[in-house]
Design a protein around this motif. Structure first.
Motif, PDB file in Angstrom:
ATOM      1  N   GLY A 304      30.758  51.539  28.519  1.00  0.00           N
ATOM      2  CA  GLY A 304      31.157  52.139  28.023  1.00  0.00           C
ATOM      3  C   GLY A 304      32.540  50.927  29.388  1.00  0.00           C
ATOM      4  O   GLY A 304      33.915  50.698  29.152  1.00  0.00           O
ATOM      5  N   ILE A 305      31.979  50.812  30.085  1.00  0.00           N
ATOM      6  CA  ILE A 305      32.508  49.469  30.818  1.00  0.00           C
ATOM      7  C   ILE A 305      33.005  48.485  30.403  1.00  0.00           C
ATOM      8  O   ILE A 305      34.696  48.187  30.456  1.00  0.00           O
ATOM      9  N   LEU A 306      32.317  47.767  29.707  1.00  0.00           N
ATOM     10  CA  LEU A 306      32.951  46.677  29.274  1.00  0.00           C
ATOM     11  C   LEU A 306      33.836  46.676  27.617  1.00  0.00           C
ATOM     12  O   LEU A 306      34.603  45.877  27.622  1.00  0.00           O
ATOM     13  N   ASP A 307      33.211  47.889  27.464  1.00  0.00           N
ATOM     14  CA  ASP A 307      34.122  48.019  26.011  1.00  0.00           C
ATOM     15  C   ASP A 307      35.812  48.400  26.565  1.00  0.00           C
ATOM     16  O   ASP A 307      36.361  48.026  25.739  1.00  0.00           O
ATOM     17  N   THR A 308      35.489  48.716  27.863  1.00  0.00           N
ATOM     18  CA  THR A 308      37.137  49.116  28.201  1.00  0.00           C
ATOM     19  C   THR A 308      37.849  48.469  28.592  1.00  0.00           C
ATOM     20  O   THR A 308      38.975  48.080  28.479  1.00  0.00           O
ATOM     21  N   LYS A 309      37.180  46.705  29.234  1.00  0.00           N
ATOM     22  CA  LYS A 309      37.424  45.959  29.297  1.00  0.00           C
ATOM     23  C   LYS A 309      38.017  44.892  28.521  1.00  0.00           C
ATOM     24  O   LYS A 309      39.082  44.184  28.880  1.00  0.00           O
ATOM     25  N   ASN A 310      37.371  44.829  27.133  1.00  0.00           N
ATOM     26  CA  ASN A 310      38.028  44.701  26.464  1.00  0.00           C
ATOM     27  C   ASN A 310      39.173  44.954  25.815  1.00  0.00           C
ATOM     28  O   ASN A 310      39.625  44.317  25.140  1.00  0.00           O
ATOM     29  N   LEU A 311      39.150  46.372  25.643  1.00  0.00           N
ATOM     30  CA  LEU A 311      40.126  46.969  24.974  1.00  0.00           C
ATOM     31  C   LEU A 311      41.443  46.448  25.228  1.00  0.00           C
ATOM     32  O   LEU A 311      42.036  46.599  24.784  1.00  0.00           O
ATOM     33  N   LEU A 312      41.178  46.378  27.403  1.00  0.00           N
ATOM     34  CA  LEU A 312      42.568  46.024  27.898  1.00  0.00           C
ATOM     35  C   LEU A 312      43.277  45.124  27.799  1.00  0.00           C
ATOM     36  O   LEU A 312      44.288  44.765  27.238  1.00  0.00           O
ATOM     37  N   LEU A 313      42.055  44.004  26.674  1.00  0.00           N
ATOM     38  CA  LEU A 313      42.547  42.217  26.701  1.00  0.00           C
ATOM     39  C   LEU A 313      42.912  42.096  25.601  1.00  0.00           C
ATOM     40  O   LEU A 313      43.654  41.512  25.490  1.00  0.00           O
TER      41      LEU A 313
END
Length: 320
Positions: A304-313
């Motif tokens: 979930g953390i990585l999915d959120t990070k990727n979405l922000l980028l």
């Protein structure tokens, strides 16, 4: 004459070669410029609450926070005080600060803020209880200063009566912010439930406080203003009507931003929050600091953390 006819094609070839080199250089410069434009306007930090399930229920050591954040590609750390409660109750806050400083230094990460919970209600209608809450928060101001953080995040519970709350929270915030100013620390109010999630009322209160070191930490989520049976947490009965307007209202005083996420669709978008629209509001406000990833969903926390990070980028690229 033979030499003249030989030199002409050589010169022509040199001109063609030079021209091609210039075009390649121009193309390279153009690509470099394009790459620069795609850089996000913010830095990425990790809110420790993203790992709260692993820490509270699955045996993760909270002191591994910096290690995990580094492995996931973050630059900054946002601590949550309650996740260290067993340690600091036994060893003290100074010992906690020493260990956190050591871990952040090991992984060369920046300490940004401490999210403070369970230290009394800064908007308690009873002034004696409100003052006690201010005193309990002071140790976290000191801890933030010792760690090199810029802020603490506080809650503004105490009452959900708007008239009573305004006067009480203004008083509590002024008292705490006055102390925090002596340590060069900001006191940040997040939309974190009850009347703090009513952006209009929160901004009215902060305008009344009128202190440079008292600001906001806008969260993409957290818009519940009333919960069942008057509880602080639990089933929501009433939400702030327009979360996008709420973020716009909170951004002028923002000294940190929290990218809340819950679930994602097949295209990697958050199912309840338009990240592109929200990031546009953040960017339009002139904010260029850290945005903290705060995943709070049902999938494994690191995913979930990585999915959120990727979405922000990916969302930030759509703004350029």
């Amino acid at each position: 004459m033979m030499k003249k006819y030989i030199l002409i094609p050589v010169i022509a070839a040199f001109v063609v070669f030079t021209s091609c080199q210039e075009k390649k250089s121009e193309t390279k410069d153009s690509n470099t410029t394009e790459e620069v434009k795609k850089e996000p306007f913010f830095k990425l930090s990790l809110a420790q609450w993203s790992l709260n399930e692993n820490i509270r229920f699955h045996g993760m050591n909270p002191f591994d926070f910096a290690k995990v954040a580094d492995s996931l590609g973050f630059e900054g750390l946002e601590y949550v005080s309650q996740l260290y409660k067993p340690f600091y109750e036994e060893h003290g806050v100074d010992a906690l600060v020493e260990k956190l400083a050591e871990e952040s230094k090991t992984y060369n990460l920046e300490n940004l803020l401490i999210m403070v919970d369970n230290e009394g209600d800064l908007a308690d209608p009873d002034e004696a209880k409100r003052d006690e809450a201010v005193e309990l928060h002071k140790k976290w101001v000191d801890a933030a200063a010792a760690l090199g953080c810029h802020s603490i995040r506080v809650n503004t519970f105490g009452t959900n009566d708007p008239g009573i709350w305004h006067e009480a929270v203004v008083d509590g915030l002024i008292k705490l912010s006055t102390y925090a100013a002596t340590k060069n620390i900001n006191v940040l109010c997040e939309n974190h439930g009850w009347l703090s999630s009513d952006a209009d009322k929160l901004m009215n209160a902060l305008e009344a406080v009128n202190m440079d070191n008292c600001g906001t930490l806008p969260d993409f989520g957290n818009w519940c203003v009333k919960r069942k049976d008057g509880e602080k947490w639990g089933d929501c009965e009433e939400e702030y009507p327009d979360k996008y307007k709420g973020i716009e209202l909170l951004m002028p005083l923002a000294k940190a931003v929290s990218a809340k996420s819950y679930a994602f669709d097949d295209d990697g978008n958050e199912t309840t929050l338009d990240y592109v629209r929200i990031l546009k509001s953040v960017k339009d406000a002139g904010y260029t600091g850290y945005i903290g990833v705060e995943f709070e969903g049902g999938m494994p926390e690191e995913k979930g953390i990585l999915d959120t990070k990727n979405l922000l980028l990916s969302a930030s690229e759509k703004l350029n």
